[in-house]
Write an enzyme that holds these catalytic residues in place. Structure first.
Site, PDB file in Angstrom:
ATOM      1  N   ARG A 167      77.191 134.562  -8.727  1.00 45.37           N
ATOM      2  CA  ARG A 167      78.311 134.668  -9.852  1.00 45.37           C
ATOM      3  C   ARG A 167      79.610 133.995  -9.155  1.00 45.37           C
ATOM      4  NH1 ARG A 167      79.580 138.721 -14.618  1.00 45.37           N
ATOM      5  NH2 ARG A 167      79.706 140.130 -12.844  1.00 45.37           N
ATOM      6  N   ASP A 447      82.813 148.235 -13.344  1.00 47.47           N
ATOM      7  CA  ASP A 447      83.407 147.224 -12.760  1.00 47.47           C
ATOM      8  C   ASP A 447      84.697 146.674 -13.428  1.00 47.47           C
ATOM      9  OD1 ASP A 447      82.434 145.759 -14.957  1.00 47.47           O
ATOM     10  OD2 ASP A 447      80.872 144.537 -13.867  1.00 47.47           O
TER      11      ASP A 447
END
Length: 532
Positions: A167, A447
């Site tokens: 990613r 996160d």
């Protein structure tokens, strides 16, 4: 700034850059990054301007809808083909940052795939991003090793490992440590470019290819941009168009209105969509932040079973399977609780139920954040999905409307929810400022997306002085009192004498400023990036 001139293009490195990673930033790699920048950075910035214009419309009360100009794309009968053999079965995917030990453990975890993350679980220091690229090169060559001196333990890859997906950073994030002709490079293009430049040949020799997760797309034109980037890179590297493959994270409220369009724009490269649940909640708050009738309850109450989340998840499955690609479910943020068997079983049961809901709905795979959850998720999917995927589960009877996708869930806003947002937001931000973007807090893996929920909820709640479940309004005074109390707890936990060894003072100041600011900041990571 350290300067270099290459093909009449001026490259500059930020003054704090001491390691230029010559094995990674070769002349060939830098020429490729320059080519990507010159071809695509201007259009990237234009796409970001379009996001700003759309937000003005949302602020005025023009809510998202299925685009009229693309109705033919939604109604026509077409399919995507050519999902590679090593991506046919994605029942359990593990995600995590690109640090060396994590890469090895994730690839060895028993998951089908590993998403190596340069975005939400990575604090984008120069070291993290460049060393992360080197870690992935070594992993693809199968010679990555790591020695943990504290544990006296060596780490290396097993014979059988997960399939690697990467990613890159979202379109909104720059790479401030590298300037090309005076412009900060795009984090997306740097992450993508270095990975394909250094790994395409290695992976093709193994009958695989570079595979990606594309984050935070808000519009089908952004998918078109990524498709153009991939075609350009494939032609530059002289591999067939369609070699690179991508899964798109549906983690913005606007993207859920354009699923067919996003798939169509990437039809040469796309293999799936993923329900990025935490960023999706963040996007909901952000897009509707000026509307008091669109205020979400405490974060813990916004689960995948509330109507707007359930609708979007089922729509992803329906549109993916109609087009012949995979629909991957969302993240299980729980982590094993080793010192409390009762709490651990309670947490693991939440994971089981979440994964059972996903597989029964028709998802082809799911995400976990910890190796200890791989077997639990895999057992559930093995039980209900003995085949490689569920592309035959079409959900054709689901009629999901625009109103379904933005329906406000019932629930309450509590003092506990306010406190949790303050505490978790600051603790995560402090860790991020120290270079760690993936943090275990209160037995959950946090996160950047979950930190964004924390600060955006507080911003909106404070803006409208929401009423708590006990009848009190969240005024500036009440917020200040709760904030001060939570900061005192943090100071006591850390120890006043140890505060100078942390980034808590910076995190407290920045978080409070973001929450109280009259001007809403799109992403906390953009502000915080200047501090690392």
């Amino acid at each position: 700034m350290e300067e270099a001139v290459m093909t009449n293009t001026k490259l500059q490195f930020a003054k704090e850059v001491k390691n230029y990673y010559p094995e990674l930033l070769t002349d060939g790699a830098l020429k490729f990054l320059i080519a990507l920048h010159q071809e695509f950075n201007k259009s990237r910035l234009q796409l970001l301007e379009e996001r700003t214009k759309r937000q003005v419309q949302f602020d005025m009360g023009v809510f998202p809808d299925f685009p009229k100009e693309t109705e033919q794309t939604r109604t026509a009968d077409w399919k995507v083909k050519n999902i590679p053999d090593d991506l046919q079965d994605r029942r359990v995917e593990i995600t995590g940052p690109v640090d060396r030990k994590m890469v090895i453990n994730a690839l060895n975890s028993g998951a089908n795939t590993f998403m190596a993350d340069f975005e939400d679980s990575n604090a984008p220091t120069w070291y993290n991003c460049m060393q992360g690229q080197q870690n992935l090169i070594d992993a693809n060559k199968r010679d990555i090793t790591y020695y943990d001196s504290k544990k006296g333990k060596d780490y290396k890859l097993n014979d059988e490992v997960a399939v690697l997906l990467v990613r890159p950073r979202g379109l909104h994030l720059n790479e401030r440590h590298l300037l090309i002709d005076g412009e900060e490079a795009s984090g997306s293009l740097v992450d993508f470019g270095l990975y394909v430049f250094h790994n395409t040949e290695t992976l093709r020799n193994r009958k695989s290819a570079p595979y990606f997760y594309l984050p935070k797309l808000e519009h089908y034109l952004e998918a078109r941009w990524w498709n153009d980037v991939m075609i350009f890179a494939e032609e530059y590297l002289r591999v067939p168009v369609g070699t690179f493959k991508a899964t798109v994270l549906i983690e913005t409220i606007t993207a859920s209105f354009q699923l067919d369009e996003i798939i169509y724009e990437l039809k040469n490269h796309i293999v799936g969509l993923n329900c990025g649940r935490w960023d999706y909640i963040f996007s909901y708050i952000k897009k509707f932040k000026n509307h008091p009738e669109y205020i979400l309850p405490d974060r813990d109450q916004v689960t995948m079973t509330v109507p707007f989340m359930d609708a979007y998840s089922k729509l992803v499955i329906q549109r993916c399977h109609k087009r012949g690609i995979h629909a991957i479910g969302g993240m299980a943020a729980q982590i094993p609780i080793n010192n409390n068997p009762i709490a651990n079983e309670r947490a693991l049961e939440k994971v089981r139920l979440d994964k059972e809901r996903e597989v029964k709905n028709g998802h082809d795979g799911t995400w976990v954040a910890h190796p200890g959850l791989v077997k639990i998720a895999k057992d559930v999917f093995d039980k209900y999905m003995p085949q490689a995927n569920q592309l035959d589960k079409l959900r054709e009877d689901d009629k999901i409307t625009a109103a379904d996708l933005i329906a406000v869930p019932e629930g309450t806003i509590t003092e506990k929810g306010v406190r949790k947002n303050i505490s978790v937001g600051i603790m995560y931000l402090e860790s991020w400022l120290r270079g760690n973007g993936c943090v275990a807090i209160n037995n959950l893996m946090e996160d950047a997306a979950t930190a964004e929920i924390s600060r955006t909820q507080l911003w909106q709640w404070l803006k409208f002085n929401v009423r708590l479940d006990d009848g009190r309004k969240l005024t500036e005074e009440l917020y200040q009192s709760i904030f001060d109390d939570e900061i005192s707890k943090i100071r006591h936990l850390v120890g006043e004498g140890n505060m100078h060894n942390t980034k808590f003072e910076e995190a407290i100041t920045l978080f409070d400023k973001l929450v109280r600011s009259n001007k809403f900041e799109e992403f906390l990571t953009i502000k915080a990036y200047q501090e690392i």
